[in-house]
Write a protein that holds these residues in place. Structure first.
Motif, short mmCIF file in Angstrom:
data_model
loop_
_atom_site.label_atom_id
_atom_site.label_comp_id
_atom_site.label_asym_id
_atom_site.label_seq_id
_atom_site.Cartn_x
_atom_site.Cartn_y
_atom_site.Cartn_z
N ILE A 63 -0.75 7.11 -3.64
CA ILE A 63 -2.06 6.02 -3.70
C ILE A 63 -2.48 5.83 -2.32
N PHE A 64 -3.61 6.18 -1.80
CA PHE A 64 -4.33 5.73 -0.61
C PHE A 64 -5.02 4.49 -1.04
N ASP A 65 -4.67 3.31 -0.73
CA ASP A 65 -5.50 2.40 -0.97
C ASP A 65 -6.56 2.02 0.37
N GLU A 66 -7.97 1.76 -0.08
CA GLU A 66 -8.61 1.53 1.07
C GLU A 66 -8.75 2.78 1.93
N VAL A 67 -8.81 3.94 1.31
CA VAL A 67 -8.91 5.27 1.98
C VAL A 67 -10.00 5.36 3.13
N GLN A 68 -11.08 4.55 3.09
CA GLN A 68 -12.04 4.64 3.96
C GLN A 68 -11.58 4.24 5.31
N LYS A 69 -10.38 3.77 5.70
CA LYS A 69 -9.98 3.18 6.84
C LYS A 69 -9.27 4.33 7.60
#
Length: 809
Positions: free
Chosen positions: A400-406
């Protein structure tokens, strides 16, 4: 004749491990890792051949001398035992006319073997030389024939070996012909790194088990464990439904999205998005999906990848409180022990401090793991065996890539390639989890998203239902300096109970804090100059004031805006990317307990963004969108944080960075994708080699794995993790690490040390050294700050004049 050929001698009691036993045991472990992506025999071949060179009198004499004279041993690496296995494969499979699959097998496995005390070699480098061929073809190995004979006599007969190689060739053909959007060169790069990972982990795990005189613990039944976790999670969710506010519109919507995640878990492994708005309960909903999916599809682990260490601390604590199991949950913040350049530091059969550090580094075999985006990308692309050792454990996982926009812009293509590999070969499920989904399918090297891959239905309506703030545009008016901003903050704290200020640089955060700290309202400072334990203490104090509805001001860098569960009455955000504005808004009126509150977007004139081009570009695009809305209030659905505005933002953002999405390496005038994945016809090194030599390089793989790794760093100006003497625990930890101990004890200390470390850029490290602010531990593999170099308010103090006694903490 040598009575028994020895691989290792145990430090504790002088017992020996035979070469035969070590090779067969490492083969078995490597086979288990290879099995996960269908390359059991390819990985096993690396395992059974990696220490073939220890079947020589020269190495046995070297080992005997090292054990007899521990204080004055022979020069490390003076006897090469890592090349022989690669030479055997080259000799048997790579001679005569080119034969595609046997040649590639020799190249892939041979590179892993010759590199297992350092990092993968280049098949062709910028000097138009092949480090791989230099080792397996050209280097003199005086006792190679004898070593080979002993291997076939003791470990595998020639007939057994030939059969085993045939099975490996079959696996290679199946691997390369499997349908995938990735090129052949990309497939081979990931295969080589996967086999290298399997070998490194198998070798070190077996060596550690021998040194500790303990058998390797069998992997527990993950399905039973995840079943138990799922039951605990559902009991927690059911308990929330008994709360007085369970029937509120926001809590009903959270419950519905959580249920959608569980239903979505029935879908087969793939790449999916989870776009729950900020404050929508992502942690619980994603855990619900992950556990259900892991149970249904036999996944081995659940991995949360987050952008900042602050999110690790909070999310791990949330999950730990639900599951009630600390022992099976790993928080991996950073690598406290430095890998350095291990070339010619071959393990010599004795377990030294340096060898203990290698054995102690974690291989991510825990059932649930929290780590950072930097650590994830380093596993695939950074130099050093500490990172790549974990790669094989990313298969058969829910990630799970949390806050993937980073994901840093320069790493977008590399990130997409890694996820495509894990989807196609690793049988993993990759979840892009954020309220502000980046357009990763918009770039040239696309992420292979699964069809209808969004878990949450009617997303536009959900976003509107979660509206809890108004964005007030102050940024297109006049700029603020620190003094004017301090007056503005003082004005707002007079109107509400709590104010959060988020700025783009540590310098202006520190300056504003200095202007406000003498006010009669508690003021707190947060930045990455503080270690995790320090930040946690500050956040706990802030949360206590918020919980008691007491006046409080918090001034922070962007580390607070993604995933930290705090709710302020008012947020002031310095102009940045639209995704950052959305994340900052998520720290205001987070649970909707008040009427619509205000988030002010200001332009801070004193921020120096010269070294932060992505923030600068995001700031420019956000300003344009704010201007559009000022001229036409109905544009983008009339909402600055609408799905339409976010799509416009990311498409323009990635278009502006189009030329650097493949990670440009300025020194070489190339990019990472070319170094790692260019085919023979477009590989400039290969074309130059053919032109200068008048013949083709006699290899199928011509890429530069080591050169690429040497130039890879997720964050510019490579930082070093340094321990800090924060409080009694931090100082005690530094003292303990300075002493000797078992591998298990060292592993525990290194895990604990992550809470007491900060990342220091090279120029800061140099300044600390000049000011006598550093102390070296564990043969220079770990650095620590002296007490004067850590400030009780700001954290890292490169000038070394903090003048505070930290014993009070």
């Amino acid at each position: 004749m040598v009575a028994e050929y020895v691989a290792h001698v145990r430090a504790g009691d002088g017992a020996s491990q035979s070469v035969k036993g070590h090779l067969l045991e490492v083969r078995q472990l490597a086979e288990g890792s290879g099995e996960k992506i269908g390359v059991r025999h390819i990985a096993g071949l690396a395992g059974v051949l990696h220490d073939l060179g220890k079947y020589t009198r020269e190495f046995q004499q070297y080992l005997e001398e090292a054990v007899k004279n521990p204080d004055a041993p022979p020069k490390r690496g003076s006897v090469d035992h890592a090349t022989a296995g690669g030479r055997l494969l080259y000799e048997r499979l790579h001679s005569g006319q080119p034969d595609r699959y046997p040649w590639i097998l020799a190249e892939v496995v041979g590179n892993a073997i010759i590199s297992h005390h350092a990092y993968l070699h280049d098949y062709l480098n910028e000097s138009l030389e092949s480090d791989y061929l230099r080792r397996v073809r050209d280097k003199e190995l005086r006792e190679f024939a004898e070593a080979k004979g002993r291997f076939f006599e003791e470990v595998m007969s020639e007939a057994e070996f030939s059969l085993y190689v045939s099975k490996a060739v079959e696996e290679l053909e199946a691997y390369l012909t499997r349908p995938s959007p990735e090129s052949q060169e990309s497939k081979l790069m990931f295969l080589t790194k996967y086999v290298f990972s399997a070998l490194i982990d198998a070798d070190r795990s077996n060596t550690r088990a021998f040194e500790e005189n303990q058998p390797l613990e069998p992997e527990e039944d993950r399905k039973a464990l995840f079943d138990m976790y799922y039951d605990k999670l559902m009991r927690r969710i059911e308990s929330y439904e008994q709360n007085a506010d369970a029937g509120s519109p926001i809590n009903r919507l959270r419950r519905e999205m959580s249920q959608q995640c569980e239903r979505f878990a029935e879908r087969p492994p793939g790449i999916y998005t989870l776009s729950i708005p900020t404050g929508g309960g992502k942690t619980l909903a994603s855990l619900r999906y992950a556990l259900r999916h892991a149970i249904d599809y036999g996944m081995k682990r659940i991995i949360y990848i987050v952008p900042y260490t602050t999110i690790i601390e909070q999310n791990a604590a949330d999950v730990r409180s639900i599951l009630g199991d600390d022992g099976n949950l790993l928080e991996h913040h950073s690598n406290v022990a430095q890998d350095g350049d291990d070339e010619d530091e071959d393990e010599d059969g004795r377990i030294t401090v340096r060898q203990k550090l290698k054995l102690a580094k974690d291989n991510w075999d825990s059932p649930i793991i929290f780590s950072t985006l930097v650590q994830f990308l380093d596993i695939f692309y950074a130099k050093g065996s500490r990172n790549i050792r974990r790669l094989h454990n990313l298969s058969e996982a829910v990630i799970i890539f949390d806050e993937v926009q980073k994901v840093p812009t320069k790493c977008i293509s590399l990130f997409n390639h890694a996820l495509n590999f894990l989807k196609t070969y690793g049988k993993s499920s990759l979840i892009l989890c954020t309220a502000t989904q980046p357009e990763l399918g918009f770039v040239e090297r696309r992420l292979e998203m699964s069809a209808d891959g969004e878990m949450i239905g009617h997303l536009g309506q959900v976003v509107k239902s979660f509206k809890r703030v108004d964005i007030i545009d102050e940024a297109t008016e006049e700029a603020y300096n620190s003094e004017k901003l301090a007056v503005f903050v003082a004005e707002k704290i007079g109107e509400v109970q709590s104010v959060l200020v988020i700025l783009n640089t540590k310098t202006v955060v520190k300056r504003l804090f200095g202007l406000l700290e003498s006010s009669n309202v508690p003021v707190f400072h947060l930045s990455t100059s503080m270690c995790a334990a320090h930040r946690k203490q500050i956040l706990d104090q802030v949360k206590e004031h918020l919980s008691n509805e007491e006046k409080v001001i918090c001034i922070s860098t962007q580390l607070i805006e993604a995933g930290v569960d705090v709710s302020f009455d008012c947020v002031i955000r310095s102009l940045a990317g639209l995704d950052s504005i959305a994340q900052a808004a998520g720290r205001c009126n987070r649970h909707g307990k008040r009427d619509i509150q205000n988030v002010y977007v200001i332009d801070h004139a004193e921020e120096n963004l010269n070294r932060l081009p992505e923030i600068e570009a995001g700031k420019r695009i956000t300003r344009k969108i704010l201007t559009d809305l000022k001229l036409d209030p109905g544009k983008y659905g009339g909402q600055i944080l609408s799905v339409e505005a976010m799509e416009r933002y990311f498409k323009e953002f990635y278009k502006g960075f189009e030329s650097s999405l493949n990670y440009s390496v300025r020194q070489l005038q190339k990019d990472m994708v070319e170094l790692l994945m260019a085919d023979r016809k477009s590989n400039s090194y290969n074309l130059a080699y053919t032109g200068s030599k008048g013949q083709s390089l006699p290899l199928f793989i011509v890429n530069s794995y080591r050169t690429a790794a040497e130039h890879f760093e997720v964050i510019e100006s490579m930082s070093t993790s340094v321990l800090v003497p924060y409080g009694d625990e931090g100082k005690d930890l530094i003292a303990e690490l300075n002493g000797a101990g078992t591998i298990e004890n060292l592993s525990q200390l290194l895990r604990k040390a992550q809470q007491y470390s900060v990342n220091v850029f090279k120029y800061e490290l140099d300044k600390l050294a000049q000011n006598d602010g550093l102390v070296s531990l564990l043969d220079g593999k770990v650095w620590a700050l002296r007490e004067g170099a850590y400030h009780r308010e700001y954290g890292l103090d490169v000038e070394g004049d903090s003048g505070f006694d930290l014993s009070m903490f």
